[in-house]
Design a protein around this motif. Structure first.
Motif, mmCIF file in Angstrom:
data_model
loop_
_atom_site.group_PDB
_atom_site.id
_atom_site.type_symbol
_atom_site.label_atom_id
_atom_site.label_comp_id
_atom_site.label_asym_id
_atom_site.label_seq_id
_atom_site.Cartn_x
_atom_site.Cartn_y
_atom_site.Cartn_z
ATOM 1 N N LYS A 262 -3.617 -1.550 8.951
ATOM 2 C CA LYS A 262 -2.625 -0.658 8.344
ATOM 3 C C LYS A 262 -1.305 -0.663 9.112
ATOM 4 O O LYS A 262 -0.248 -0.468 8.510
ATOM 5 N N GLY B 210 0.071 -3.190 10.430
ATOM 6 C CA GLY B 210 0.793 -4.425 10.140
ATOM 7 C C GLY B 210 1.603 -4.301 8.863
ATOM 8 O O GLY B 210 1.361 -3.434 8.028
ATOM 9 N N ASN B 211 2.540 -5.195 8.702
ATOM 10 C CA ASN B 211 3.359 -5.170 7.489
ATOM 11 C C ASN B 211 2.644 -5.873 6.333
ATOM 12 O O ASN B 211 1.573 -6.447 6.499
ATOM 13 N N ARG B 212 3.241 -5.843 5.179
ATOM 14 C CA ARG B 212 2.643 -6.435 3.982
ATOM 15 C C ARG B 212 2.381 -7.933 4.153
ATOM 16 O O ARG B 212 1.340 -8.449 3.749
ATOM 17 N N LYS C 194 1.640 -9.582 6.793
ATOM 18 C CA LYS C 194 0.445 -9.803 7.623
ATOM 19 C C LYS C 194 -0.825 -9.555 6.824
ATOM 20 O O LYS C 194 -1.817 -10.268 6.984
ATOM 21 N N LYS C 195 -0.804 -8.551 5.964
ATOM 22 C CA LYS C 195 -1.971 -8.269 5.121
ATOM 23 C C LYS C 195 -2.207 -9.424 4.144
ATOM 24 O O LYS C 195 -3.343 -9.855 3.943
#
Length: 92
Positions: A70, A72-74, A76-77
């Motif tokens: 959570k 991390g940024n988008r 990274k997801k």
């Protein structure tokens, strides 16, 4: 302690991401698909497609990993999802 899972859900267009943690992945995903809580984020945005999960021997480790994801940024997801599930298939 109980085992645990951290998971990422998305909607049919793969535009919205949701990160969660649970002790029973199958039951929790069914709750999302059935919109168990009609006012929840996942119900409002139709987020019920399982695209990523990790299993842990202890729920505490899953919770720690959830917080890490959570944070991390988008991008990274998305990278995390595409490493294990490049076609964004529903893993249920």
């Amino acid at each position: 302690m109980k085992p645990g899972y951290v998971y990422i859900l998305t909607n049919k267009n793969n535009t919205t991401l949701y990160v969660g943690v649970t002790v029973n992945l199958g039951e929790r995903i069914q709750q999302h698909k059935n919109k168990h809580d009609k006012k929840s984020f996942t119900a409002r945005y139709n987020v019920d497609k399982l695209v990523y999960y990790e299993a842990f021997q202890e729920i505490g480790d899953a919770i720690a990993r959830e917080k890490q994801i959570k944070a991390g940024n988008r991008a990274k997801k998305i990278a995390l999802i595409e490493k294990k599930n490049p076609d964004w298939e529903d893993l249920t």
